[in-house]
Enzyme design. Structure first.
Site, PDB file in Angstrom:
ATOM      1  N   GLU A   1       0.871  -1.187   0.000  1.00  0.00           N
ATOM      2  CA  GLU A   1       0.000   0.000   0.000  1.00  0.00           C
ATOM      3  C   GLU A   1       0.906   1.236   0.000  1.00  0.00           C
ATOM      4  OE1 GLU A   1      -3.656   1.977   2.612  1.00  0.00           O
ATOM      5  OE2 GLU A   1      -2.509   0.286   3.409  1.00  0.00           O
TER       6      GLU A   1
ATOM      7  N   ILE B   1      -2.143   8.441   7.200  1.00  0.00           N
ATOM      8  CA  ILE B   1      -1.038   8.496   8.151  1.00  0.00           C
ATOM      9  C   ILE B   1       0.287   8.073   7.503  1.00  0.00           C
ATOM     10  CG2 ILE B   1      -2.501   8.139  10.163  1.00  0.00           C
ATOM     11  CD1 ILE B   1      -1.458   5.227  10.216  1.00  0.00           C
ATOM     12  N   HIS B   2       0.276   7.854   6.182  1.00  0.00           N
ATOM     13  CA  HIS B   2       1.511   7.476   5.498  1.00  0.00           C
ATOM     14  C   HIS B   2       2.468   8.668   5.466  1.00  0.00           C
ATOM     15  CE1 HIS B   2       0.110   3.635   3.375  1.00  0.00           C
ATOM     16  NE2 HIS B   2      -0.930   4.047   4.083  1.00  0.00           N
TER      17      HIS B   2
ATOM     18  N   ALA C   1      -9.348   8.191   2.328  1.00  0.00           N
ATOM     19  CA  ALA C   1      -8.146   8.642   1.608  1.00  0.00           C
ATOM     20  C   ALA C   1      -8.385   8.765   0.112  1.00  0.00           C
ATOM     21  CB  ALA C   1      -6.970   7.704   1.890  1.00  0.00           C
TER      22      ALA C   1
ATOM     23  N   ASP D   1     -15.937  -0.904  10.860  1.00  0.00           N
ATOM     24  CA  ASP D   1     -15.645  -0.901  12.293  1.00  0.00           C
ATOM     25  C   ASP D   1     -16.495   0.094  13.070  1.00  0.00           C
ATOM     26  OD1 ASP D   1     -14.514   1.405  11.312  1.00  0.00           O
ATOM     27  OD2 ASP D   1     -12.571   1.150  12.288  1.00  0.00           O
ATOM     28  N   GLY D   2     -17.365   0.841  12.375  1.00  0.00           N
ATOM     29  CA  GLY D   2     -18.193   1.838  13.036  1.00  0.00           C
ATOM     30  C   GLY D   2     -17.478   3.151  13.261  1.00  0.00           C
TER      31      GLY D   2
ATOM     32  N   ASP E   1      -8.276  -3.372   7.806  1.00  0.00           N
ATOM     33  CA  ASP E   1      -7.169  -2.402   7.812  1.00  0.00           C
ATOM     34  C   ASP E   1      -6.554  -2.372   9.214  1.00  0.00           C
ATOM     35  OD1 ASP E   1      -5.401  -0.567   6.752  1.00  0.00           O
ATOM     36  OD2 ASP E   1      -6.711   1.158   7.040  1.00  0.00           O
TER      37      ASP E   1
END
Length: 434
Positions: free
Chosen positions: A155, A166-167, A256, A287-288, A312
């Protein structure tokens, strides 16, 4: 029954288990039917052929009391778990291999029997060190090893600097030729070995509008590597061109990337193409936290056959709440874990998740009118199709790998909730809740 499986059964047929009084996930239905698996072949076997043609009797008969049998879950975006991060360059490569083995044995307890390990945006020396350890496990895998790698997902680092998440943008690159990819990942990780072993890299996430990436997609996919659109400012037209060039996946849809706009639908717009053959698969983090439930409903309704649940998940899965160090390209950051929510310390920027794949399945069932078999399809047969593993993974069909999970359903509740009771890998029980 495939000839190879039939031949192996004729030579002995040892290790056959028959599951009875159960409901099998078959397509969009739960079917009351027995299931036979062989630990000798590691495959699901045709019960009638085994009994009537080869006169085989099961070594073990298990009454499941009406519980559900599903194919093992397939995780398509896993950054790490239980304290181990795939993107960390090890001081000793032996330690890296050892930690992967430990992760595989922990991961299978969550119902995940196969997965795509993800390496985020890093410097070339990191990719070249870790990718050989993440190649598809294939015939080298045994049941006791736990969850099985299906090949690495890289990725980055060919991403849009304005959609970095956050990359670390300091390690981002532009590709003008395929050699730029080889220089980054290592040429040996992008092609099968001389002995015929598949390439380490199974999927690349990149922004198609950056550099010459769109024109490189055909060469990428010609090597059996999936091109996934992600971390991108691509317009609808640019995303459509990438799909035309061979992109077949979208990485964590909506996150993103340009948001849906009524005058420019962006990447999401390709799911509105009139032909299903021109609609890519797409990952959804249920995940909410990453997506509103209604957003998930919209995506699923747009292209249900391409809907894949992913976590993720970061290396904080299975760890207590707190602040944890994360090596991010050239930077060292801290990630704060509070429940399933992960953020970069001192910010509100999401840093992946710490949820499990079955939790995402239960969320989908809770938030939508999705049936149990339909929800499980998003973590079994659909990811298998995306990975070109139909008939091998993600199915209970005769001849498929005997990777399966036994699920309890808490009956009497307004919304069903699934719990993993047992996990079987290649026809062997490898974990039980009891």
């Amino acid at each position: 029954m495939p000839a190879a499986v039939s031949d192996q059964l004729k030579t002995g047929g040892v290790g056959i288990t028959k599951f009875t009084n159960c409901r099998l996930v078959r397509g969009n239905s739960l079917v009351h039917r027995d299931l036979w698996v062989s630990s000798a072949t590691g495959k699901i076997v045709h019960s009638q052929a085994s009994f009537y043609d080869h006169l085989l009797i099961p070594d073990e008969v298990i009454d499941l009391g009406g519980r559900i049998v599903s194919p093992g879950l397939i995780e398509c975006q896993l950054n790490g778990a239980y304290g181990f991060n795939f993107s960390i360059k090890p001081d000793e490569v032996a330690d890296y291999a050892k930690q992967i083995k430990e992760l595989n044995k922990q991961l299978i307890k969550t119902g995940v029997t196969s997965y795509v390990p993800t390496v985020t945006s890093q410097k070339p020396d990191v990719y070249k060190t870790v990718l050989p350890f993440l190649r598809p496990s294939g015939h080298l895998q045994v049941a006791e090893d736990g969850a099985e790698s299906l090949g690495a997902h890289v990725e980055g680092p060919f991403l849009s600097p304005t959609k970095n998440g956050i990359h670390d943008i300091d390690v981002f690159k532009q590709a003008e030729s395929f050699k730029d990819l080889e220089d980054c990942y290592g040429a040996e990780n992008l092609s099968p070995s001389e002995s015929g072993e598949p390439a380490s890299v199974r999927m690349i996430t990149a922004a198609p509008e950056i550099g010459n990436m769109e024109k490189l997609i055909p060469e990428i996919t010609s090597r059996g590597i999936i091109f996934s659109i992600g971390h991108t400012e691509a317009t609808y037209e640019e995303a459509s061109a990438a799909v035309e060039a061979g992109a077949t996946m979208i990485t964590h849809l909506f996150n993103a990337m340009k948001p849906l706009h009524h005058r420019n639908p962006g990447v999401f717009g390709v799911l509105g193409n009139p032909s299903d053959q021109r609609k890519p698969y797409f990952g959804i983090i249920a995940d909410g936290i990453h997506l509103h439930p209604t957003t998930i409903k919209i995506a699923r309704n747009a292209h249900p056959d391409g809907f894949i649940l992913v976590t993720d998940a970061m290396h904080l899965v299975g760890l207590p709440d707190g602040s944890y160090q994360w090596v991010n390209g050239n930077e060292i950051n801290n990630i704060v874990k509070k429940g399933s929510r992960l953020v970069l310390e001192g910010s509100d920027t999401l840093a992946g998740s710490s949820t499990t794949l079955l939790e995402c399945v239960n969320n989908l069932i809770s938030w939508t009118d999705t049936s149990i078999p339909d929800a499980l399809r998003a973590v079994t047969s659909t990811p298998a199709a995306m990975l070109s593993l139909e008939g091998i993974k993600g199915t209970l069909a005769d001849g498929a790998d005997a990777d399966l999970i036994i699920l309890s359903e808490n009956a009497g509740q307004d919304v069903p909730k699934l719990t993993v009771d047992e996990v079987w890998k290649f026809g062997k029980r490898v974990w039980s809740r009891d």
